[in-house]
Design an enzyme around this catalytic site. Structure first.
Site, PDB file in Angstrom:
ATOM      1  N   GLY A   1       0.824  -1.201   0.000  1.00 32.45           N
ATOM      2  CA  GLY A   1       0.000   0.000   0.000  1.00 32.45           C
ATOM      3  C   GLY A   1       0.858   1.250   0.000  1.00 32.45           C
ATOM      4  O   GLY A   1       0.796   2.065  -0.893  1.00 32.45           O
TER       5      GLY A   1
ATOM      6  N   GLY B   1       1.395  -6.750   4.250  1.00 33.98           N
ATOM      7  CA  GLY B   1       2.768  -7.197   4.125  1.00 33.98           C
ATOM      8  C   GLY B   1       3.582  -6.822   5.341  1.00 33.98           C
ATOM      9  O   GLY B   1       4.753  -7.160   5.466  1.00 33.98           O
TER      10      GLY B   1
ATOM     11  N   ARG C   1       9.654  -1.820  21.647  1.00 34.16           N
ATOM     12  CA  ARG C   1       9.708  -3.280  21.653  1.00 34.16           C
ATOM     13  C   ARG C   1       9.566  -3.806  20.234  1.00 34.16           C
ATOM     14  O   ARG C   1       8.724  -3.336  19.476  1.00 34.16           O
ATOM     15  CB  ARG C   1       8.592  -3.855  22.530  1.00 34.16           C
ATOM     16  CG  ARG C   1       8.666  -5.387  22.648  1.00 34.16           C
ATOM     17  CD  ARG C   1       7.467  -5.989  23.354  1.00 34.16           C
ATOM     18  NE  ARG C   1       7.342  -5.556  24.732  1.00 34.16           N
ATOM     19  CZ  ARG C   1       8.038  -6.063  25.756  1.00 34.16           C
ATOM     20  NH1 ARG C   1       8.922  -7.025  25.545  1.00 34.16           N
ATOM     21  NH2 ARG C   1       7.865  -5.597  26.970  1.00 34.16           N
TER      22      ARG C   1
ATOM     23  N   ASN D   1       8.407  -8.787  16.361  1.00 30.88           N
ATOM     24  CA  ASN D   1       8.864 -10.001  15.687  1.00 30.88           C
ATOM     25  C   ASN D   1      10.160  -9.623  14.985  1.00 30.88           C
ATOM     26  O   ASN D   1      10.164  -8.815  14.061  1.00 30.88           O
ATOM     27  CB  ASN D   1       7.799 -10.487  14.686  1.00 30.88           C
ATOM     28  CG  ASN D   1       8.251 -11.719  13.908  1.00 30.88           C
ATOM     29  OD1 ASN D   1       9.409 -11.827  13.488  1.00 30.88           O
ATOM     30  ND2 ASN D   1       7.342 -12.648  13.712  1.00 30.88           N
TER      31      ASN D   1
ATOM     32  N   LYS E   1      12.061 -11.033  12.978  1.00 28.83           N
ATOM     33  CA  LYS E   1      12.196 -11.348  11.558  1.00 28.83           C
ATOM     34  C   LYS E   1      11.423 -10.347  10.701  1.00 28.83           C
ATOM     35  O   LYS E   1      11.971  -9.747   9.774  1.00 28.83           O
ATOM     36  CB  LYS E   1      11.704 -12.774  11.316  1.00 28.83           C
ATOM     37  CG  LYS E   1      12.040 -13.325   9.960  1.00 28.83           C
ATOM     38  CD  LYS E   1      11.553 -14.764   9.792  1.00 28.83           C
ATOM     39  CE  LYS E   1      12.578 -15.760  10.321  1.00 28.83           C
ATOM     40  NZ  LYS E   1      12.405 -17.097   9.727  1.00 28.83           N
TER      41      LYS E   1
ATOM     42  N   GLN F   1      10.841  -5.120   7.532  1.00 25.72           N
ATOM     43  CA  GLN F   1      10.223  -3.806   7.336  1.00 25.72           C
ATOM     44  C   GLN F   1      11.279  -2.714   7.251  1.00 25.72           C
ATOM     45  O   GLN F   1      11.164  -1.781   6.458  1.00 25.72           O
ATOM     46  CB  GLN F   1       9.289  -3.494   8.504  1.00 25.72           C
ATOM     47  CG  GLN F   1       8.032  -4.282   8.473  1.00 25.72           C
ATOM     48  CD  GLN F   1       6.843  -3.341   8.453  1.00 25.72           C
ATOM     49  OE1 GLN F   1       6.557  -2.758   7.420  1.00 25.72           O
ATOM     50  NE2 GLN F   1       6.172  -3.181   9.552  1.00 25.72           N
TER      51      GLN F   1
ATOM     52  N   GLY G   1       6.303   2.600  16.136  1.00 26.56           N
ATOM     53  CA  GLY G   1       6.106   2.176  14.746  1.00 26.56           C
ATOM     54  C   GLY G   1       7.401   1.779  14.061  1.00 26.56           C
ATOM     55  O   GLY G   1       8.476   2.268  14.399  1.00 26.56           O
ATOM     56  N   VAL G   2       7.282   0.880  13.059  1.00 28.84           N
ATOM     57  CA  VAL G   2       8.475   0.434  12.331  1.00 28.84           C
ATOM     58  C   VAL G   2       8.315   0.551  10.810  1.00 28.84           C
ATOM     59  O   VAL G   2       9.277   0.519  10.066  1.00 28.84           O
ATOM     60  CB  VAL G   2       8.844  -1.026  12.722  1.00 28.84           C
ATOM     61  CG1 VAL G   2       7.728  -1.979  12.341  1.00 28.84           C
ATOM     62  CG2 VAL G   2      10.164  -1.458  12.119  1.00 28.84           C
TER      63      VAL G   2
ATOM     64  N   GLU H   1       7.661   2.966   8.730  1.00 26.08           N
ATOM     65  CA  GLU H   1       8.076   4.127   7.946  1.00 26.08           C
ATOM     66  C   GLU H   1       9.447   4.679   8.323  1.00 26.08           C
ATOM     67  O   GLU H   1      10.134   5.267   7.493  1.00 26.08           O
ATOM     68  CB  GLU H   1       7.006   5.219   8.070  1.00 26.08           C
ATOM     69  CG  GLU H   1       5.732   4.812   7.368  1.00 26.08           C
ATOM     70  CD  GLU H   1       4.537   5.677   7.727  1.00 26.08           C
ATOM     71  OE1 GLU H   1       4.132   6.468   6.876  1.00 26.08           O
ATOM     72  OE2 GLU H   1       4.001   5.549   8.839  1.00 26.08           O
TER      73      GLU H   1
END
Lengths: 764, 257, 336
Positions: free
Chosen positions: A246, A472, A653, A656, A658, A663, A727-728, A730
């Site tokens: 997206g 994704g 934190r 995940n 992986k 990302q 957040g990760v 962006e």
């Protein structure tokens, strides 16, 4: 599995683990089903017709040839399309929905930009629809279109952004001996997720609509569709189990409304998939920007002024690229002046694109910081440390967490920054000049209200339900992990349902906000279920836990047990079966800045933690990071290759390891694209992009991408949520293009200030 | 599900499932009832219980139905018989219909993706006669007598193709839209390397093919026809390296503490 | 894509006849360009004749005739098979490199050599039917000449067309003095010098080449040469792979002692046809192969360039690419 105790915070045992994606199997076997793949019986295919002028009005259609063409069912134009509820910003705001572009298709004869959808052909097959669309003849009354940003800016006014000691900047800059005043430009960019925007509309009578829709905005899309078609929101269902990327470009837009209109018109299911060419003209883009940055320093290298004047365009939307956004939170400087100038161009609406504002704003700011450091002949990392803002410099409040200095330190060490020479052109390897560069990344942390329902079945399975989204980013996987910890249930027994507006409401999947927003609600719903199970067990004479005290009971492996004696236990299954519960449900809403609330089917009244998190008045929420890159520049041929990247990210934190790493890598690659090749070029005579396809709008290919070494700080943010994940999605892109520009300068002594750095730029 | 010829009425959800994963058998199942071999094949096709659970339970969301559009009235119809994933397919298509649209719109094989429809992204990559090609630039009519392998045909029963397994392990995708093409491309790449085929970055084109070594740059160049906008390239390359070398490729990320 | 009739034939004479009779028929080889153009409604044949069943797929030595000891490459041989043919790789590495610089593995697996010659420009105004283009619609005007023309020609353009030929393979072929063998009406074959095959746009840019409507390419012949140990194809583009050339150079050198005996230089991305750098070649004969001479030769060639608004960089880039390609050729043509 670690033992958990109900009325305490859930232990994070599965959260954080590098679990393989739970939807991985479906994706590598081709079975994961994307929107365009939900074919329906008796379905018609739609193909839009686009305007070939940028401004004016349609004076007539000649549909004779098109209507006669094989397989054609109907052709919708503004003359015969269903009339929708008119666009009313206030009413739309009330629905909680929004449109990427404030323009409802086929409602009048006005043309606002080149490529606007002005008709749609419906036919029995895709081939027939596509062909007939070329037979639609349109006549126009053409008006002159504004397409030149510089010219249009002359007609616009300057808007004030964040200011510190307003009005002082110019005088200080003028008198300062140590200063940088430069102009940086970034071009229009397009998202180009691999999946083209698609919709399949299925009407059930006149007042019920199911819309398979490739959108990042499940609930908002439902609400706005209901508004336009005058339906009850509960009679509209948006479905999107998988989204093929997206990056901000899949907001509610014209094509999905067109599909619904078309379905209504012919009373058949309709599929509309836009072409790659339409993704250049119809689904928004990042505005080009012109940015003037001025910095001044004292003799010690402390910044005295930061001025960031930016301009971009907007049209048909309230959105404009928030270019100054990172300049509000990075660096201490007593005087700060951020201004925006937004021109109106006759082009389609600009919209959110991965890290709005930050991605392009950081190119200018972080390039200028590097230029300033070089003026001082100071190491750019040292310069950043010297001017580091440990509290929010504009809002004057604390950061919720900020480990940027640690990012620098780790990056310097892992990358081998120490061997960098301050003077450019010092390292050569055959035909290549080698350079090192770095930049800071930052992205605000956002959390929104979200509701999650969990259903436990007496066969041991749990289903987690929320109208969030998998684009994704790993939503299926991360919600699975969180639910596993919240319930003490094995990952394999958890099923996650997202991408369906009939599920409990969740925020739209954008702004790096999904993890921070949705997962706290999973924890809360899980806790409610645990409590309910415990209440039943304690009251059940047949349970080994009968009569026990809740505070003595722990949970793991799908059972409750006595903390002091694991052998005294009762499994979820047994508790439910004995008490004739086929299923149990709990639903919880996590609201940032306030208490979590929720209700089970039969509440047991647990003492929910007061979730006072995400108080934006108290704390400034941001993910931080630092990118270090090595570039090789073939000066003769003008080619730049990024040879390696080390990136250190403070994202709170890590849910995940992986998927989070992926990302970050993805963000860095987006940044490499922005730095080296991505550019939507317009021919201003038509106000139309000449970069029409992926052969002209280049995105990075595999050979453009080097190994990317990812490091996480991994410390939970204590204030964003009980989980502590910022957040990760962006932050990874932010600063990459500046780091590359800075490395190119270090390699060649040439300062590139105009993205992208295609070979011709080194010949200027 | 019962064995034998006993007629069994499928629920709509079950029909939808079969429609999606083994459409070629749907008619037989609906008329003749489900048999053990259908169930085994279902497991084979779907890769086991987890998936069956996902599909069965998620009713409408996963209910993708197969539409075989009537060919009546199609201009320039072309009859074509070809093999797809080892099964014979015989259909009549509009002469304009690409292999990609035939797979997706007519045969219910939606694993192959349409990303650009003009040979600029690689999402539609399938293997025809042992070679990777773009199904969006292949007319179905030209496939007469040919053998096509799509992403749906790579696994051997319950066992994933080594490349598919490596893609999961190395997280070689995010949204998953380019993944089918990437995997088909990577699988074909293994054959190309075995055959000693050169690439633009092959250091000495004049050296015979058997001297070829699949360096990192060779993988990158050879996979450059498959665009991934999520940016999974480094992970894709690790998966390919692992399958090529037969040795574990470590996955690395680090924490500060 | 407009409706069309799909037909196949295994007989070249039938195919020629069909082209002759049906003015709106086109050939289908690999399809990698024609289908794309048909989807964009740029090409709209009423009939597509699938000629992949014809037998012109071989690569073989030529035993007699003016090109004896040369090699013949079938027009329907796939790009991949051509690039990997042992004789091509060993004796004509420039051809292999040029093919491999183009497109992607998937496309090279599909595309035929004949189709490569006949592919059309990627000028985005040509591709966009909303824009005027003389090549697509004679007399409509050229949008590129005053438009965005970074990718366009610096040599040989006319006021009617500034498009470039997009092929890499053709750049190598024109450098190596290839010959195009075509089959015409009545089984009449003819040979066309590669440098005469493609055209400059002039006043009729709709014609890309000198092939007659009914003619079909059957072979490409490569004369024997002594360039194999010193040749190189260098392509400069906006990203590192899977992109059309900004500028590309095919360079091939044959030495006599420490002097250049023969040299071939051709450029891609600069003209309506693959551009043979005759002036540069002429300058270098009997010179020593050093950077100074390479520079002088390149500058001599680029003197005649007439850049447009957005492609002035191609002049300097052309010089440097030529120098680098010649240098790499001298170094044995290895990729670095």
């Amino acid at each position: 599995m670690a033992a958990n105790t109900p009325n305490q915070n859930t232990n994070m045992a599965i959260i954080g683990k590098p679990l393989d994606r739970v939807d991985g199997h479906l994706k590598v076997t081709g079975i994961a089903t994307f929107v365009a793949e939900f074919n329906q019986p008796n379905m018609a295919y739609a193909f839009p017709v686009r305007s070939t002028i940028a401004k004016g009005s349609i004076t007539g259609f000649d549909l004779i040839l098109a209507e006669k063409s094989g397989g054609v069912i109907s052709i919708l134009t503004h003359e015969n399309a269903p009339r929708l509820q008119p666009f009313d910003p206030l009413e739309i705001k009330k629905t909680g929905g929004f449109l990427a572009e404030n323009l409802i298709p086929l409602q009048d004869n006005k043309v606002h930009y080149f490529g606007q959808f002005i008709a749609v052909v419906l036919a029995e097959t895709f081939e027939e629809a596509r062909h007939a669309a070329t037979l639609v003849k349109v006549s126009y009354a053409k008006e002159k279109a504004d397409a030149d940003l510089n010219e249009a800016l002359l007609k616009s006014s300057v808007r004030e952004g964040a200011q510190l000691n307003k009005g002082q900047a110019s005088a200080i800059i003028e008198t300062s001996n140590l200063k940088i005043e430069q102009t940086y430009t970034t071009p229009a960019q397009n998202h180009h997720p691999m999946e083209p925007h698609a919709a399949i509309a299925i009407w059930d009578g006149a007042d019920k609509l199911t819309l398979y829709d490739s959108t990042q905005v499940i609930v908002g899309m439902r609400n706005i569709t209901a508004y336009f078609f005058k339906l009850k929101p509960e009679d509209v269902r948006i479905l999107c189990p998988y989204l093929g990327g997206g990056f901000g470009g899949k907001s509610p837009a014209a094509h999905n409304i067109l599909a619904a209109m078309a379905g209504k018109k012919i009373n058949r299911p309709v599929k509309l998939v836009i072409t790659r060419q339409m993704m250049q003209t119809n689904v928004g883009r990042r505005s080009p920007t012109i940015q003037k940055v001025a910095l001044a320093c004292d003799l010690q290298g402390k910044l005295t002024v930061i001025r960031h004047q930016n301009s971009s365009y907007s049209n048909l939307t309230d959105f404009s690229e928030p270019v100054g956004i990172q300049t509000q939170v990075l660096y201490n400087a007593p005087v700060r002046e951020i201004t925006h100038q937004i021109a109106k161009l006759d082009m389609n609406a600009p919209t959110y694109m991965r890290a709005p504002g930050h991605a392009v704003g950081s190119f200018a700011l972080e390039s200028a910081i590097d230029e300033m450091a070089y003026e001082l002949r100071m190491d750019p990392v040292q310069f950043r440390i010297l001017n580091h803002a440990s509290t929010d410099p504009v809002k004057k409040i604390n950061f919720s967490s900020n480990h940027l200095l640690e990012c620098f330190q780790i990056g310097v060490e892992k990358f081998g920054w120490a061997s960098r020479k301050i003077q450019p052109r010092q390292t050569r390897n055959g035909q290549w000049l080698v350079g090192y560069g770095m930049a800071t990344s930052v992205h605000h942390g956002v959390r929104r209200p979200a509701t999650v329902r969990i259903q436990l079945s007496n066969d041991g399975m749990a289903t987690v339900m929320t109208a969030s989204q998998e684009l994704g980013t790993g939503t299926y996987t991360i919600l699975t992990q969180t639910a596993a910890d919240a319930l003490g249930i094995a990952v394999g027994k958890i099923k996650v349902l997202v991408g369906d507006s009939d599920l409990p409401p969740a925020p739209f999947a954008a702004g790096s906000s999904t993890t921070a927003s949705v997962n706290p609600a999973v924890l809360a719903a899980g806790e409610l279920l645990r409590c309910e199970l415990m209440r039943i067990a304690i009251a059940d004479p047949k349970s080994k836990l009968n009569g026990r005290n809740t505070k003595d009971i722990s949970f793991a492996d799908s059972k409750l047990y006595l903390s002091s004696d694991i052998s005294i236990s009762d499994s979820y299954k047994d508790i439910m079966r004995r008490n004739n519960r086929e299923t149990m449900q709990a639903s919880a809403t996590a609201t940032p800045g306030g208490a979590a609330s929720g209700a089970t089917v039969a509440p047991c009244g647990p003492s929910m933690d007061q979730d006072q998190n995400y108080d934006t008045h108290k704390y400034s929420f941001h993910s931080f990071g630092a990118h270090f890159v090595e570039v090789w520049v073939d000066e003769d041929l003008g080619t730049i290759r990024v040879k390696r990247v080390t990136t250190v990210q403070d994202i709170g934190r890590v849910m995940n390891e992986k998927t989070a790493r992926s990302q970050v890598i993805g963000g860095v690659i987006f940044g490499i694209g922005a730095a080296l090749m991505e550019e939507t070029v317009f021919d201003n005579r038509w106000a139309s992009p000449v970069t029409r396809t992926l052969a002209d709008y280049h995105v990075p290919v595999n050979l453009d991408v080097p190994p990317i070494d990812v490091h996480f700080i991994g410390k939970p943010d204590p204030h964003i949520s009980s989980i502590g994940s910022k957040g990760v999605g962006e932050v990874g892109i932010v600063g990459v293009s500046a780091a590359i520009a800075n490395a190119v300068f270090n390699a060649t002594g040439k300062r590139l200030r105009n993205l992208p750095f295609t070979p011709d730029k080194l010949f200027v | 599900m019962k064995e034998g010829n006993e007629n069994l009425r499928l629920t709509e959800a079950e029909k939808d499932l079969f429609n999606q994963v083994m459409p070629e058998d749907l008619a037989e199942i609906v008329t003749g009832g489900i048999q053990r071999r259908h169930f085994l094949k279902l497991l084979t096709v779907t890769g086991g219980a987890l998936l069956a659970f996902q599909l069965f339970d998620n009713h409408e969301v996963f209910a993708q139905s197969l539409i075989t559009n009537s060919t009546v009235g199609i201009e320039n119809g072309v009859k074509v018989a070809f093999m797809v994933n080892g099964q014979k397919k015989q259909i009549e298509v509009d002469s304009r219909m690409t292999l990609l649209d035939t797979l997706r719109e007519r045969l219910g094989l939606t694993g192959s993706k349409k990303g650009c429809d003009q040979g600029q992204c690689g999402a539609c990559t399938v293997i025809v006669e042992g070679r990777r090609v773009l199904s969006c630039l292949t007319l179905a009519a030209t496939c007469e007598g040919k053998s096509v392998t799509t992403i749906e045909g790579l696994a051997n029963g319950l066992e994933l193709h080594a490349m598919q397994a490596a893609f999961i392990k190395h997280d070689s995708f995010q949204c998953g839209y380019c993944t089918s093409g990437q995997i088909c491309s990577a699988v074909a790449l293994m054959t190309e390397v075995k055959n000693g085929e050169a690439s633009y970055v092959t250091p000495d084109i004049r050296l015979p093919g058997h001297s070829l070594r699949l360096s990192d740059d060779e993988i990158r160049e050879r996979m450059s026809g498959n665009i991934c906008r999520c940016g999974a390239y480094p992970n894709i390359n690790n998966a390919i390296k692992e399958v090529y070398s037969g040795k574990d490729v470590p996955q690395t990320w680090q924490f500060s503490s | 894509m407009r409706p069309f009739k799909y037909s196949t034939t295994n007989d070249i004479n039938v195919a020629v006849k069909m082209l002759q009779v049906k003015g709106h028929a086109k050939l289908l080889g690999g399809g990698t360009n024609i289908l794309d153009l048909m989807k964009e409604d740029v090409e709209h044949p009423e009939e597509l004749i699938d000629i992949t069943g014809l037998s012109y797929t071989q690569i073989k030595s030529i035993s007699s005739g003016p090109n004896a000891e040369g090699i013949s490459i079938g027009a329907l041989c796939k790009n991949t098979d051509t690039a990997n043919d042992p004789i091509i790789r060993q004796n004509f590495p420039l051809v292999a490199q040029a093919i491999l610089a183009g497109a992607s593995a998937q496309i090279r697996n599909m595309a035929t050599n004949g189709g490569n010659l006949n592919q059309r420009t990627r000028c985005s105004y040509f591709y966009d039917i909303a824009m005027p283009c003389n090549k697509r619609e004679p007399g409509a005007g050229c949008a590129a000449i005053e438009g965005i023309n970074k990718m366009h020609a610096i040599f040989g353009w006319s006021k009617d067309c500034v498009a470039v030929h997009p092929s890499d393979l053709c750049v190598a072929l024109v450098a190596l003095d290839a010959i195009v063998k075509v089959m015409g009406a009545g089984g009449k074959e003819r040979l066309i010098q590669f440098s005469d095959y493609h055209r400059l746009p002039g006043t009729d840019p709709q014609k890309d080449n000198n092939l007659q409507q009914e003619e079909i390419i059957t072979e490409i012949q490569l004369p024997k040469n002594n360039f194999a140990s010193k040749s190189y194809y260098l392509k400069v583009r906006d990203r590192s792979s899977y992109a059309f050339a900004l500028v590309s150079v095919a360079a091939a050198i044959e030495m006599a002692g420490n002097q250049i005996k023969q040299v071939r230089i051709a450029m891609g991305g600069v003209s309506h046809k693959p551009w043979r750098a005759y002036e540069a070649e002429q300058f270098l004969i009997n010179k020593t192969p050093d950077e100074a001479n390479f520079n002088l030769a390149a500058e001599l060639e680029m003197r005649n360039a007439k850049p447009l608004k957005h492609n002035k960089f191609k002049v300097e880039l052309g010089i440097r690419t030529m120098v680098r390609a010649l240098t790499q050729a001298m170094n044995g043509g290895k990729h670095t």
